[in-house]
Write a protein that holds these residues in place. Structure first.
Motif, mmCIF file in Angstrom:
data_model
loop_
_atom_site.group_PDB
_atom_site.id
_atom_site.type_symbol
_atom_site.label_atom_id
_atom_site.label_comp_id
_atom_site.label_asym_id
_atom_site.label_seq_id
_atom_site.Cartn_x
_atom_site.Cartn_y
_atom_site.Cartn_z
ATOM 1 N N ARG B 284 -66.404 -3.779 64.961
ATOM 2 C CA ARG B 284 -67.775 -3.946 65.457
ATOM 3 C C ARG B 284 -67.803 -3.984 66.977
ATOM 4 N NH1 ARG B 284 -68.052 -7.792 61.209
ATOM 5 N NH2 ARG B 284 -67.882 -9.538 62.651
ATOM 6 N N PRO B 320 -62.187 2.176 59.358
ATOM 7 C CA PRO B 320 -63.577 1.773 59.145
ATOM 8 C C PRO B 320 -64.379 2.976 58.683
ATOM 9 C CG PRO B 320 -63.192 2.119 61.461
ATOM 10 C CD PRO B 320 -61.875 2.352 60.772
ATOM 11 N N SER B 321 -65.577 2.684 58.251
ATOM 12 C CA SER B 321 -66.442 3.756 57.792
ATOM 13 C C SER B 321 -66.828 4.646 58.962
ATOM 14 C CB SER B 321 -67.696 3.146 57.164
ATOM 15 O OG SER B 321 -68.563 4.159 56.755
ATOM 16 N N GLY B 322 -66.730 5.941 58.754
ATOM 17 C CA GLY B 322 -67.089 6.874 59.809
ATOM 18 C C GLY B 322 -68.573 7.178 59.833
ATOM 19 N N PHE B 325 -73.075 3.730 56.200
ATOM 20 C CA PHE B 325 -73.070 3.662 54.759
ATOM 21 C C PHE B 325 -74.317 2.921 54.320
ATOM 22 C CE2 PHE B 325 -72.187 1.869 50.695
ATOM 23 C CZ PHE B 325 -71.580 2.924 50.046
ATOM 24 N N ASP B 326 -74.923 3.414 53.279
ATOM 25 C CA ASP B 326 -76.179 2.823 52.862
ATOM 26 C C ASP B 326 -76.028 2.179 51.504
ATOM 27 O OD1 ASP B 326 -79.582 3.949 53.170
ATOM 28 O OD2 ASP B 326 -78.740 2.122 52.348
ATOM 29 N N ALA B 327 -76.472 0.943 51.429
ATOM 30 C CA ALA B 327 -76.398 0.242 50.156
ATOM 31 C C ALA B 327 -77.246 0.939 49.111
ATOM 32 C CB ALA B 327 -76.887 -1.194 50.327
ATOM 33 N N ALA B 328 -78.192 1.654 49.576
ATOM 34 C CA ALA B 328 -79.078 2.333 48.636
ATOM 35 C C ALA B 328 -78.313 3.394 47.880
ATOM 36 C CB ALA B 328 -80.217 2.963 49.400
ATOM 37 N N PHE B 329 -78.800 3.709 46.719
ATOM 38 C CA PHE B 329 -78.297 4.867 46.000
ATOM 39 C C PHE B 329 -78.990 6.084 46.611
ATOM 40 C CE2 PHE B 329 -76.801 1.689 43.584
ATOM 41 C CZ PHE B 329 -76.936 1.696 42.214
ATOM 42 N N ALA B 330 -78.231 7.074 46.952
ATOM 43 C CA ALA B 330 -78.858 8.299 47.452
ATOM 44 C C ALA B 330 -79.315 9.110 46.243
ATOM 45 C CB ALA B 330 -77.860 9.100 48.265
ATOM 46 N N ARG B 331 -80.499 9.659 46.350
ATOM 47 C CA ARG B 331 -80.954 10.478 45.238
ATOM 48 C C ARG B 331 -80.251 11.829 45.250
ATOM 49 N NH1 ARG B 331 -86.386 12.706 44.062
ATOM 50 N NH2 ARG B 331 -86.827 11.955 46.147
ATOM 51 N N GLY B 332 -79.781 12.220 46.411
ATOM 52 C CA GLY B 332 -78.888 13.378 46.475
ATOM 53 C C GLY B 332 -79.569 14.719 46.451
ATOM 54 N N ALA E 13 -73.496 10.633 45.658
ATOM 55 C CA ALA E 13 -74.362 11.723 45.211
ATOM 56 C C ALA E 13 -74.570 12.779 46.293
ATOM 57 C CB ALA E 13 -75.704 11.162 44.737
ATOM 58 N N TRP E 37 -78.345 11.550 38.983
ATOM 59 C CA TRP E 37 -79.038 12.095 40.154
ATOM 60 C C TRP E 37 -78.032 12.899 40.961
ATOM 61 C CZ3 TRP E 37 -78.657 6.842 39.196
ATOM 62 C CH2 TRP E 37 -77.851 6.068 40.047
ATOM 63 N N GLY E 38 -78.430 13.403 42.118
ATOM 64 C CA GLY E 38 -77.594 14.409 42.745
ATOM 65 C C GLY E 38 -77.426 15.513 41.703
ATOM 66 N N PHE E 256 -77.719 -3.989 54.518
ATOM 67 C CA PHE E 256 -76.310 -4.221 54.215
ATOM 68 C C PHE E 256 -75.460 -3.694 55.376
ATOM 69 C CE2 PHE E 256 -78.455 -4.050 50.119
ATOM 70 C CZ PHE E 256 -78.041 -5.250 49.567
ATOM 71 N N GLU E 296 -68.636 0.235 47.586
ATOM 72 C CA GLU E 296 -69.601 0.079 48.671
ATOM 73 C C GLU E 296 -69.044 -0.917 49.659
ATOM 74 O OE1 GLU E 296 -73.570 -0.465 47.206
ATOM 75 O OE2 GLU E 296 -74.187 -1.471 49.025
ATOM 76 N N GLY E 299 -67.738 -1.372 56.061
ATOM 77 C CA GLY E 299 -66.728 -1.482 57.097
ATOM 78 C C GLY E 299 -65.433 -0.767 56.755
ATOM 79 N N MET E 300 -65.448 0.115 55.779
ATOM 80 C CA MET E 300 -64.213 0.789 55.374
ATOM 81 C C MET E 300 -64.493 2.258 55.072
ATOM 82 S SD MET E 300 -61.710 -0.135 52.123
ATOM 83 C CE MET E 300 -61.430 -1.859 52.567
ATOM 84 N N ASP E 301 -63.560 3.101 55.424
ATOM 85 C CA ASP E 301 -63.669 4.513 55.099
ATOM 86 C C ASP E 301 -63.782 4.688 53.583
ATOM 87 O OD1 ASP E 301 -63.221 7.475 55.868
ATOM 88 O OD2 ASP E 301 -61.721 7.084 54.303
ATOM 89 N N PRO F 144 -84.369 0.743 47.840
ATOM 90 C CA PRO F 144 -83.948 0.591 49.236
ATOM 91 C C PRO F 144 -85.127 0.529 50.206
ATOM 92 C CG PRO F 144 -82.567 2.194 48.128
ATOM 93 C CD PRO F 144 -83.658 1.840 47.161
#
Lengths: 333, 333, 333, 333, 333, 333
Positions: B284, B320-322, B325-332, E13, E37-38, E256, E296, E299-301, F144
């Protein structure tokens, strides 16, 4: 129970003893642990003036107060310490003299012998106080300590205090070191070492004060259990940790009362100390001396606090069982 | 992740750098944080001998090792400390000289300026180290401190280190103080004061080492969050509390490794420090410098430990995440 | 480190020793702690058949296994216990005989002497086991105990085991009592009393197993520190508390593995025991004997578990420091 | 609130009831839970002497005291226990007789039936007491228990107590087992089993005493919530854990009051029990019977303690809300 | 053990299923829990296109992957919710239609019936998902709730989902609600009520995901124990509390991943969830379905994390004991 | 100390103010925080009837009561909330009108302006209350959230309350938002945002009530320290967590007082709130306003509770130190 409750007068030295004794009598204390500064108890006058001790006794008695111990923390501190400017503020001018460290230490040692003599004359059997420490400043080993030097510190302590305790023994008075950071003994390990350095001679014991153990995360009840026979006097003083991940247990070089400190002193019963368990352990240890309230709380009115503390001790130091109590049901016939 | 893992060589100064570098290369380290003692990195030779820095680089590279920081903890300690015999053991003879305190401090300050110059010549942008402290010995306020004197200690620190940091600035190198008991900054409060004393100038920052915060019951993650922008270097070192009511958090004047101490240093991952949370906080904070293992554990074989620590850091400092990242589900779609 | 890792075969007595030894060799154990039941180690045959001991050794060696201790927990239990029907299930028929309590106890005592003789012949210096207890059933004092009767229990223990230990001494073998509920010693207090009852004679020591201390909320590290010199053998076994306000620490008369129990045994590393701290304390105590995995976990496949436990011990019992490690930075010159 | 506060007289059987009643009246108790030993309440005389019950009532009333329950813990214990010498000390000689176990148990069962009859005659609806247990001594399963034998223990309990409860039912009196180690029910699991063994018949219920649950690390409030309808009587007794890693929760075969025990009984309000939460749960359960102080504290004067406990209960058992209170703000119109 | 480890594809997705399946096959997963989905699993195409289901199976099998459950969380959410603009983003356009709430809910219900039909056609027996809730927004009762309205919410839930479950029953498929804030069931109390509202019909069960229970300070193991028979599917997802007195457990309306939240989701094994204890409780419950990693962690790849999580589950979900293990030592003959 | 202790009358609106004032006077309160509902304080009459305010003052004074703040929580709630049927029950009919949300909000805003005017006329400088929240229902982000929508919620709050605070400023009255779930500010993060949204204008501050912070596991003392200057009023209200792994911290949609909730409100001093530390922090913050008891406890008689709470506050809000107290011993000369 029979243990008297006294007030240690050290934090009230701004008040004349006559005024303080009147207050304490009215509040219901059983007695005072007189400090050897302010006008509370003067070691030199006690030895030099014939009527001084009797006068003091009369004053106390007129308010229904007894005295079982006198304190000379401030001069005692100078006996073993490396001397710096801060000592000038706490010892009498004649002990400070020219401020040469060896001289200050020597004069402080003599004054402690006189304190034993004055106590005997005054009719108390315990002097509470500090010893100072040749090694306290080496607490954290960086630059790396030569640990032999720590051992030599205990030897120097014994060399300085041995002759003082000789006088205590001769006078039938015992010295009670308040185990406390900055002193030769401040925890279990160092108390064991300090007692051993003086060959466990009975004239040198402990003024037990749990408020100095709690911030070190030590267990005061275990302390009483281990050093039961050497506890010559007890201070009732409390402290409270206020750790939140940002406040250091080391105190951050902040004055007492600062809200960023990781711990602070508080009025008895308002902090972390479990006094009921302590009083029970003192019962097991057979301690029958005074419970002396050393009052210090930067967030409470001092006079309110003294009364609050007295009431707290009275309701917490209940009478122990006079008979062997049996968990079993007695059949009764 | 991209953060290199290095070994701080300070505790290995008994080994020649050639031998140590060979070992570290074989073990898989990315580089070394060279100590300015032993034969590891010689500030004077770096400035006086033309090929010295290149040779050192060549040696490291031959073992696949880089270097992002050099350390000069020992000399730095002498810049602000009251000088005693313990300093003689840790500074070079020419810095000690006749041992006169003012002279030692002045020569130590000059050597720290030279360290900045040597670092620049060697091609590293960070020097880690200690500052010493004019006030550490007043940690516990008895005899009572004059707290103005504490404030003056921070001023004296600024007077001593300001000119040193001028040289760092000129050389494009930053100093990273290891926040540590015995130093001008050892916790949140004192770090705030130390940074403020130098007007938050960027050349003076922090070598973050959580092992010195844990025994104070401080939260290292909160420390990273608060001082995020000032962390110039990171030590991976661990400590463990062993409190049982009889062992003091203050250490009892016992050497590290003694089982009666209330806490001790241990190999990373074997103590109280939550390194995963720390590495996440460093993410961070955007810290991309080395994670430098300072290895010290009196109960573990040193070479086993160095490898164990390296493996621990490798598996804990994950990428770390590049992307956000979203907690939501992506509908895609 | 040099400490061998063995498997205690007591829970595997359904397997022939030949089959079990083959498995353990393949899994990588260093040796076995042979149980004196099943076909694992037969005390009578060891004394009566000339080649028996050599055969056993050959079998073990053919799988790369050593043996440093044999166990006779089951017969030992009958030496001091009030005998009931449960003992018939655990002692050999010739020890049970007609089941008359005095006779069972006497025959069990003789068998323990023979176990010492067999151990000597087999070439091991430690017999692990139980003692039984004349007073265990008086654990909770209701109807109220006559506490003199408890003291007499320790005397009876000493009368029964003294002559047994005489034989151990004569054979150069030591007995290691597994401190455990239902035995004469199951915690700190009772271990002190049991050792004292036998005048601290060295032939009678401890088989340290932390899984029996954790459910009593005892500190196994403190146990090692206190009884350091008397630990003759070590079991690596784990237990886990599952307290939720509705499950009793006393176990509710439920069998191990029942989910309503307040605690249960689990595979090492899966429970409450801090083995790293224990192994460090064993290093301080100078214990160099085997770490013997006693495997028991009602929720894990046994063979998976044995391998998992072995790997756990191998990675946790790391090499201690071979040299005095100094927290100080060495100047290196 | 309306719940009366009584003193259980079992621990005061050394005092004649006339003396004890006078004291309790003066101290302000609402009544007594009379023990069936000492001269407090004599089951045989109650049945055989015409005026006995009326006399007892008159005595109590002369001190302003009521009685809602009598206790016969001691004889009840002998109903299911394996009999040993300790029972001789707690049952009347005519129940002990020749000491043959079957005979003792049979005579104890008859005496419990008489206790129900005496209670009815005396005009109380509850008898508190113990049941004993055929299986308590198998608490820790070593030598390994045959768990079918545990189940048979519950059957034997039901066979012994079923006929006793028949008499209770006939007399309109309920039995309240004090859930307690050494009894057929001592925790959640065993209470469920004991109630089930008697088909949940209402005449057999619980004397709820939280001091026996705390040392097992059980939640007394959850106990009240689960067994709400079966709580026929309540003991106010406290206990305190003193665990420090060296003191076992199992008690070490030490007598109550010994400082090496892991827990002990203490005066109500001085231990671990959260009585306010318990009294709130008793409100939810609709319990309107007495709160009977069973006083036991080896570190406190008994008479001081009785008064202290009474004051504690008075200030803690406050009146519950008489109306449905709504967190919402009422608009009031 | 035999339980397959799958990846829930909902958070992936953005990747075409062909690409994701290839990755997962390579990483070693046993299968996928396909999101509806997706392009992962299309309910409409599954019902309308003859070869669709076979094609999907073939694709998975080509990477060594099975499928035991499909998810339709997003459409399920719309069945009971008060509809707002956020739902438009998560349901297919044809379900959203004109966005009239009643219409959206009705179309969502139909789509869930189709999901059951598609699952049957595809050959899986479980559909995981959400139900939405008519009352979630009344979580904190201010303005004060009419609690009858809460009860009516459960009735409305039953009215909406009863007919859907009829189709599930007809198709031989079970619905598994992910117990989760914002759903009709999110804790113990509401799960009990939701199951009761549908008369405990077996077609409606639970997708157990401990990461949603931990932030509520609930015990996931107790949840498995209580609802053992109704757990139709399991998500392996972790969460971590980061409470420091300043971060609220309620989340502060922060997304999040924000460091000021009181808790967050993290990769399995990096948070508060005790998965070993959970897997043991699933063994007790007889659950043999998949362990489906819902990954999910802000903070991580993501790809590092998926592999890390798989390895974590493999080493934690060890084989349970195949035989009744006895704590007793077997005599072996 | 000088801080007056008042009773907030909101939960007593079923009683006429004349009756309530008489009771409170008798109980010893210093004053009342009058609710603007029931017949306690009528905003409209205060503005329209000339003698109304004087009459109210006279009534209070006749019982020795002062008034330092009036409350209008209920109307304030409607200013920012999405309006639903629950609001009809809490706002006056003329504010509800036809129930059209925009209209209700607008009329509620006007009524809050009038409340400021009425307060000024009545002679109090503080109005306590709620603000409502446009975004509370989006607490858990599923479906979300669009987090920009959260930000817009704070803007809408500022648009609604800015003009109200303009009137407060004009009248010399300050608004004190009770930080509370369902409001625009309920924790540290949202309080920071709410204050910022109104540009930290002094007319908008905080009614500090720790009972709403404890269930979120927040530290009320840290809250006082951070927002010291903005605390315009204080509620003394307590709450207690009853977490046991089965009760959710979220409350399970159960009414207050239900025993399955994870927490509940209790009478001050009976819950988790550490009021002594809070009062000390209020001393540091210089807060000299009233301590207003908001009494709510579904398990205690209301009138008993009010007196119990008053006594609790009196003994806990002791006088702070009037002088700088020094930990040092004064030499006294």
């Amino acid at each position: 129970m029979a243990r008297p409750v006294t007030l240690f007068t050290g934090q009230w030295a701004d008040l004349p003893i006559a005024e303080l004794a009147a207050k304490c009598g009215e509040w219901g204390f059983d007695g005072l642990e007189l400090a050897s500064w302010g006008d509370h108890f003067d070691v030199v006058r006690a030895l030099e003036e014939d009527g001084y001790c009797a006068e003091r006794r009369t004053l106390l008695e007129s308010h229904g107060l007894g005295c079982w111990a006198i304190s000379n923390h401030l001069v005692g501190q100078a006996v073993c310490d490396p001397i710096d400017v801060r000592h000038q503020a706490i010892v009498p001018p004649e002990v400070w003299g020219d401020g040469d460290p060896d001289g200050v230490r020597a004069r402080a040692a003599e004054r402690m012998k006189d304190t034993a003599r004055a106590a005997a004359r005054f009719g108390v059997e315990v002097v509470t106080g500090f010893t100072g420490s040749p090694v306290w400043h080496m607490l954290y080993s960086f630059p790396p300590n030569d640990f032999d030097e720590i051992e030599r510190g205990y030897e120097r302590f014994a060399e300085a205090w041995g002759p003082i305790i000789d006088v205590f023994d001769a006078e039938g008075v015992r010295f009670a070191l308040e185990v406390h950071p900055t002193e030769i003994a401040y925890d279990f390990v160092t108390t064991r070492k300090a007692l051993a350095a003086l060959d466990h001679r009975p004239g040198f014991g402990i003024n037990f004060d749990p408020s100095h153990l709690e911030p070190q995360l030590l267990d005061p009840v275990a302390f009483v259990d281990e050093f039961a026979g050497r506890i010559h006097h007890v201070h009732v003083k409390d402290s409270k940790r206020r750790l939140d991940g940002r406040r250091s247990i080391l105190g951050s070089h902040l004055n007492f009362g600062d809200s960023d400190r990781g711990w602070d002193f508080v009025s008895p019963g308002h902090g972390d100390v479990d006094f009921e368990s302590i009083f029970r352990s003192l019962n097991r240890a057979g301690y029958e001396g005074p419970l002396s309230i050393e009052w210090e709380d930067s967030g409470m009115d001092r006079e309110y606090g003294a009364r609050d503390a007295l009431a707290f001790v009275r309701r917490t130091d209940f009478a122990p069982s006079g008979v062997a109590f049996d968990a079993a049901f007695a059949r009764g016939d």
